[in-house]
Scaffold this motif. Structure first.
Motif, PDB file in Angstrom:
ATOM      1  N   GLU A   1       0.593   4.508  -2.015  1.00 47.99           N
ATOM      2  CA  GLU A   1       1.142   4.173  -3.697  1.00 47.99           C
ATOM      3  C   GLU A   1       0.127   4.985  -4.306  1.00 47.99           C
ATOM      4  O   GLU A   1      -0.783   5.062  -4.403  1.00 47.99           O
ATOM      5  CB  GLU A   1       0.714   2.750  -3.894  1.00 47.99           C
ATOM      6  N   PRO A   2       0.764   5.982  -5.051  1.00 45.91           N
ATOM      7  CA  PRO A   2       0.107   6.785  -6.081  1.00 45.91           C
ATOM      8  C   PRO A   2      -1.078   6.113  -6.943  1.00 45.91           C
ATOM      9  O   PRO A   2      -2.125   6.743  -7.054  1.00 45.91           O
ATOM     10  CB  PRO A   2       1.170   7.745  -6.615  1.00 45.91           C
ATOM     11  N   SER A   3      -0.810   4.950  -7.338  1.00 44.33           N
ATOM     12  CA  SER A   3      -1.695   4.587  -8.450  1.00 44.33           C
ATOM     13  C   SER A   3      -2.871   3.971  -7.763  1.00 44.33           C
ATOM     14  O   SER A   3      -3.937   4.033  -8.206  1.00 44.33           O
ATOM     15  CB  SER A   3      -0.970   2.986  -8.774  1.00 44.33           C
ATOM     16  N   LEU A   4      -3.057   3.735  -6.440  1.00 43.72           N
ATOM     17  CA  LEU A   4      -4.224   3.665  -5.853  1.00 43.72           C
ATOM     18  C   LEU A   4      -4.976   4.750  -5.607  1.00 43.72           C
ATOM     19  O   LEU A   4      -6.394   4.689  -5.912  1.00 43.72           O
ATOM     20  CB  LEU A   4      -3.881   3.240  -4.308  1.00 43.72           C
TER      21      LEU A   4
ATOM     22  N   ILE B   1     -12.847   5.640   0.808  1.00 41.62           N
ATOM     23  CA  ILE B   1     -11.794   5.500   0.443  1.00 41.62           C
ATOM     24  C   ILE B   1     -10.581   5.764   1.405  1.00 41.62           C
ATOM     25  O   ILE B   1      -9.361   4.934   1.694  1.00 41.62           O
ATOM     26  CB  ILE B   1     -11.042   6.056  -1.005  1.00 41.62           C
ATOM     27  N   GLU B   2     -10.613   7.154   1.947  1.00 43.48           N
ATOM     28  CA  GLU B   2      -9.654   7.378   2.761  1.00 43.48           C
ATOM     29  C   GLU B   2      -9.505   6.320   4.092  1.00 43.48           C
ATOM     30  O   GLU B   2      -8.543   5.782   4.806  1.00 43.48           O
ATOM     31  CB  GLU B   2      -9.888   8.503   3.310  1.00 43.48           C
ATOM     32  N   GLU B   3     -10.774   6.093   4.757  1.00 44.44           N
ATOM     33  CA  GLU B   3     -11.088   5.477   5.597  1.00 44.44           C
ATOM     34  C   GLU B   3     -10.510   3.741   5.396  1.00 44.44           C
ATOM     35  O   GLU B   3      -9.926   3.550   6.448  1.00 44.44           O
ATOM     36  CB  GLU B   3     -12.555   5.265   6.131  1.00 44.44           C
ATOM     37  N   CYS B   4     -10.685   3.396   4.503  1.00 40.01           N
ATOM     38  CA  CYS B   4     -10.236   2.163   3.867  1.00 40.01           C
ATOM     39  C   CYS B   4      -8.834   2.011   3.771  1.00 40.01           C
ATOM     40  O   CYS B   4      -8.017   1.079   4.561  1.00 40.01           O
ATOM     41  CB  CYS B   4     -10.628   1.492   2.745  1.00 40.01           C
ATOM     42  N   LEU B   5      -8.096   3.024   3.064  1.00 39.71           N
ATOM     43  CA  LEU B   5      -6.419   2.911   3.013  1.00 39.71           C
ATOM     44  C   LEU B   5      -5.950   3.194   4.573  1.00 39.71           C
ATOM     45  O   LEU B   5      -4.889   2.646   4.899  1.00 39.71           O
ATOM     46  CB  LEU B   5      -6.193   4.119   2.194  1.00 39.71           C
ATOM     47  N   VAL B   6      -6.587   4.145   5.240  1.00 38.74           N
ATOM     48  CA  VAL B   6      -6.018   4.521   6.670  1.00 38.74           C
ATOM     49  C   VAL B   6      -5.847   3.193   7.644  1.00 38.74           C
ATOM     50  O   VAL B   6      -5.063   2.677   8.291  1.00 38.74           O
ATOM     51  CB  VAL B   6      -6.622   5.684   7.206  1.00 38.74           C
TER      52      VAL B   6
ATOM     53  N   THR C   1     -10.033   8.463 -10.945  1.00 40.99           N
ATOM     54  CA  THR C   1     -10.521   8.548 -12.177  1.00 40.99           C
ATOM     55  C   THR C   1     -11.661   7.654 -12.386  1.00 40.99           C
ATOM     56  O   THR C   1     -12.620   7.828 -13.117  1.00 40.99           O
ATOM     57  CB  THR C   1      -9.539   7.941 -13.196  1.00 40.99           C
ATOM     58  N   GLY C   2     -12.043   6.666 -11.075  1.00 41.14           N
ATOM     59  CA  GLY C   2     -13.360   5.658 -11.346  1.00 41.14           C
ATOM     60  C   GLY C   2     -13.058   4.658 -12.082  1.00 41.14           C
ATOM     61  O   GLY C   2     -13.816   4.163 -12.503  1.00 41.14           O
ATOM     62  N   ASN C   3     -11.826   4.161 -12.324  1.00 45.93           N
ATOM     63  CA  ASN C   3     -11.241   3.194 -13.516  1.00 45.93           C
ATOM     64  C   ASN C   3     -11.958   1.930 -13.111  1.00 45.93           C
ATOM     65  O   ASN C   3     -12.160   1.015 -13.572  1.00 45.93           O
ATOM     66  CB  ASN C   3     -10.095   3.115 -13.909  1.00 45.93           C
ATOM     67  N   ASN C   4     -12.091   1.709 -11.510  1.00 42.59           N
ATOM     68  CA  ASN C   4     -12.355   0.412 -11.089  1.00 42.59           C
ATOM     69  C   ASN C   4     -14.096   0.254 -11.016  1.00 42.59           C
ATOM     70  O   ASN C   4     -14.535   1.172 -10.400  1.00 42.59           O
ATOM     71  CB  ASN C   4     -11.802   0.339  -9.590  1.00 42.59           C
ATOM     72  N   SER C   5     -14.652  -0.574 -11.742  1.00 43.19           N
ATOM     73  CA  SER C   5     -15.999  -0.744 -11.826  1.00 43.19           C
ATOM     74  C   SER C   5     -16.632  -1.066 -10.401  1.00 43.19           C
ATOM     75  O   SER C   5     -17.707  -0.789 -10.189  1.00 43.19           O
ATOM     76  CB  SER C   5     -16.323  -2.016 -12.723  1.00 43.19           C
TER      77      SER C   5
ATOM     78  N   PHE D   1       0.742  -1.190  -0.062  1.00 38.49           N
ATOM     79  CA  PHE D   1      -0.009  -0.130  -0.118  1.00 38.49           C
ATOM     80  C   PHE D   1       0.508   1.132   0.054  1.00 38.49           C
ATOM     81  O   PHE D   1       0.302   2.429  -0.175  1.00 38.49           O
ATOM     82  CB  PHE D   1      -1.077  -0.063   1.048  1.00 38.49           C
ATOM     83  N   THR D   2       2.276   1.319   0.323  1.00 42.10           N
ATOM     84  CA  THR D   2       2.936   2.345   0.181  1.00 42.10           C
ATOM     85  C   THR D   2       3.788   2.469  -1.383  1.00 42.10           C
ATOM     86  O   THR D   2       4.503   3.350  -1.446  1.00 42.10           O
ATOM     87  CB  THR D   2       3.995   2.473   1.373  1.00 42.10           C
ATOM     88  N   GLY D   3       3.998   1.059  -1.597  1.00 39.97           N
ATOM     89  CA  GLY D   3       4.826   1.025  -3.036  1.00 39.97           C
ATOM     90  C   GLY D   3       6.261   1.049  -2.495  1.00 39.97           C
ATOM     91  O   GLY D   3       7.177   1.119  -3.560  1.00 39.97           O
ATOM     92  N   LYS D   4       6.623   0.870  -1.387  1.00 39.00           N
ATOM     93  CA  LYS D   4       8.048   0.972  -0.951  1.00 39.00           C
ATOM     94  C   LYS D   4       8.411  -0.483  -0.438  1.00 39.00           C
ATOM     95  O   LYS D   4       7.531  -1.308   0.272  1.00 39.00           O
ATOM     96  CB  LYS D   4       8.147   1.663   0.386  1.00 39.00           C
ATOM     97  N   ARG D   5       9.580  -0.665  -0.811  1.00 39.03           N
ATOM     98  CA  ARG D   5      10.066  -2.244   0.027  1.00 39.03           C
ATOM     99  C   ARG D   5      10.823  -2.099   1.099  1.00 39.03           C
ATOM    100  O   ARG D   5      11.312  -0.747   1.377  1.00 39.03           O
ATOM    101  CB  ARG D   5      11.051  -2.835  -1.156  1.00 39.03           C
ATOM    102  N   LEU D   6      10.822  -3.035   1.936  1.00 39.09           N
ATOM    103  CA  LEU D   6      11.523  -2.896   3.249  1.00 39.09           C
ATOM    104  C   LEU D   6      12.943  -2.758   3.152  1.00 39.09           C
ATOM    105  O   LEU D   6      13.502  -1.955   4.082  1.00 39.09           O
ATOM    106  CB  LEU D   6      11.505  -4.364   3.822  1.00 39.09           C
ATOM    107  N   THR D   7      13.594  -2.867   1.884  1.00 38.16           N
ATOM    108  CA  THR D   7      15.049  -2.577   1.645  1.00 38.16           C
ATOM    109  C   THR D   7      15.065  -1.195   0.954  1.00 38.16           C
ATOM    110  O   THR D   7      16.290  -1.091   0.420  1.00 38.16           O
ATOM    111  CB  THR D   7      15.653  -3.916   0.773  1.00 38.16           C
ATOM    112  N   ASP D   8      14.082  -0.577   0.640  1.00 36.14           N
ATOM    113  CA  ASP D   8      14.295   0.594   0.165  1.00 36.14           C
ATOM    114  C   ASP D   8      15.306   1.484   0.450  1.00 36.14           C
ATOM    115  O   ASP D   8      15.597   1.445   1.724  1.00 36.14           O
ATOM    116  CB  ASP D   8      12.810   1.391   0.050  1.00 36.14           C
ATOM    117  N   SER D   9      16.287   2.190  -0.209  1.00 34.42           N
ATOM    118  CA  SER D   9      17.245   3.073   0.278  1.00 34.42           C
ATOM    119  C   SER D   9      16.994   4.207   1.236  1.00 34.42           C
ATOM    120  O   SER D   9      17.685   4.651   1.753  1.00 34.42           O
ATOM    121  CB  SER D   9      18.212   3.568  -0.997  1.00 34.42           C
ATOM    122  N   MET D  10      15.734   4.674   1.050  1.00 33.64           N
ATOM    123  CA  MET D  10      15.091   5.729   1.966  1.00 33.64           C
ATOM    124  C   MET D  10      15.017   5.199   3.486  1.00 33.64           C
ATOM    125  O   MET D  10      15.320   6.245   4.359  1.00 33.64           O
ATOM    126  CB  MET D  10      13.870   6.214   1.565  1.00 33.64           C
ATOM    127  N   PHE D  11      15.233   4.110   3.572  1.00 28.12           N
ATOM    128  CA  PHE D  11      15.079   3.095   4.819  1.00 28.12           C
ATOM    129  C   PHE D  11      16.605   3.004   5.529  1.00 28.12           C
ATOM    130  O   PHE D  11      16.994   1.994   5.480  1.00 28.12           O
ATOM    131  CB  PHE D  11      14.246   2.315   5.178  1.00 28.12           C
TER     132      PHE D  11
END
Length: 122
Positions: free
Chosen positions: A49-52, A78-83, A58-62, A16-26
């Motif tokens: 993750e921005p694509s979510l 959507i916010e409640e679900c992601l949080v 856009t409402g592309n998900n039926s 849900f973040t699009g980041k890996r545990l081994t990402d260089s930012m960590f």
């Protein structure tokens, strides 16, 4: 089983973040768990993750589009679900095993998030 809960939490945060545990930012002590913890609940859009968000806008998900029609704009849901999902990931990936959520509770919270998002009981 405790390792499974931790791994589930890390996997959820990665998805849900699009980041890996081994990402260089960590580095310098920052972990994926801390990254998510610092952003919840008010700054969740900065880490998700921005694509979510793009799909939600856009409402592309039926499923999402039909759910919107049933209840009006679904942005708050959507916010409640992601949080909620990010929160589950944080609790499951706590350093201390005693602080982690049990998998039965994880499943119940995930089902509740899904029901809330869809606006119905599954």
């Amino acid at each position: 089983m405790l390792g499974d809960v931790y791994n589930f939490g890390i996997l959820s945060l990665e998805m849900f973040t699009g980041k890996r545990l081994t990402d260089s930012m960590f580095s310098d002590g920052l972990t994926l768990h801390e990254f998510a913890t610092m952003a919840l609940p008010g700054r969740w859009m900065e880490i998700v993750e921005p694509s979510l968000l793009l799909e939600a806008k856009t409402g592309n998900n039926s499923v999402e589009t039909s759910a919107r029609r049933r209840r009006g704009e679904g942005k708050d849901r959507i916010e409640e679900c992601l949080v909620g999902i990010l929160g589950i990931g944080v609790v499951c990936s706590m350093e201390s095993p005693a602080e982690r959520m049990e998998m039965t509770n994880v499943m119940a919270k995930l089902c509740a998030a899904r029901e809330n998002y869809l606006g119905r009981r599954i």
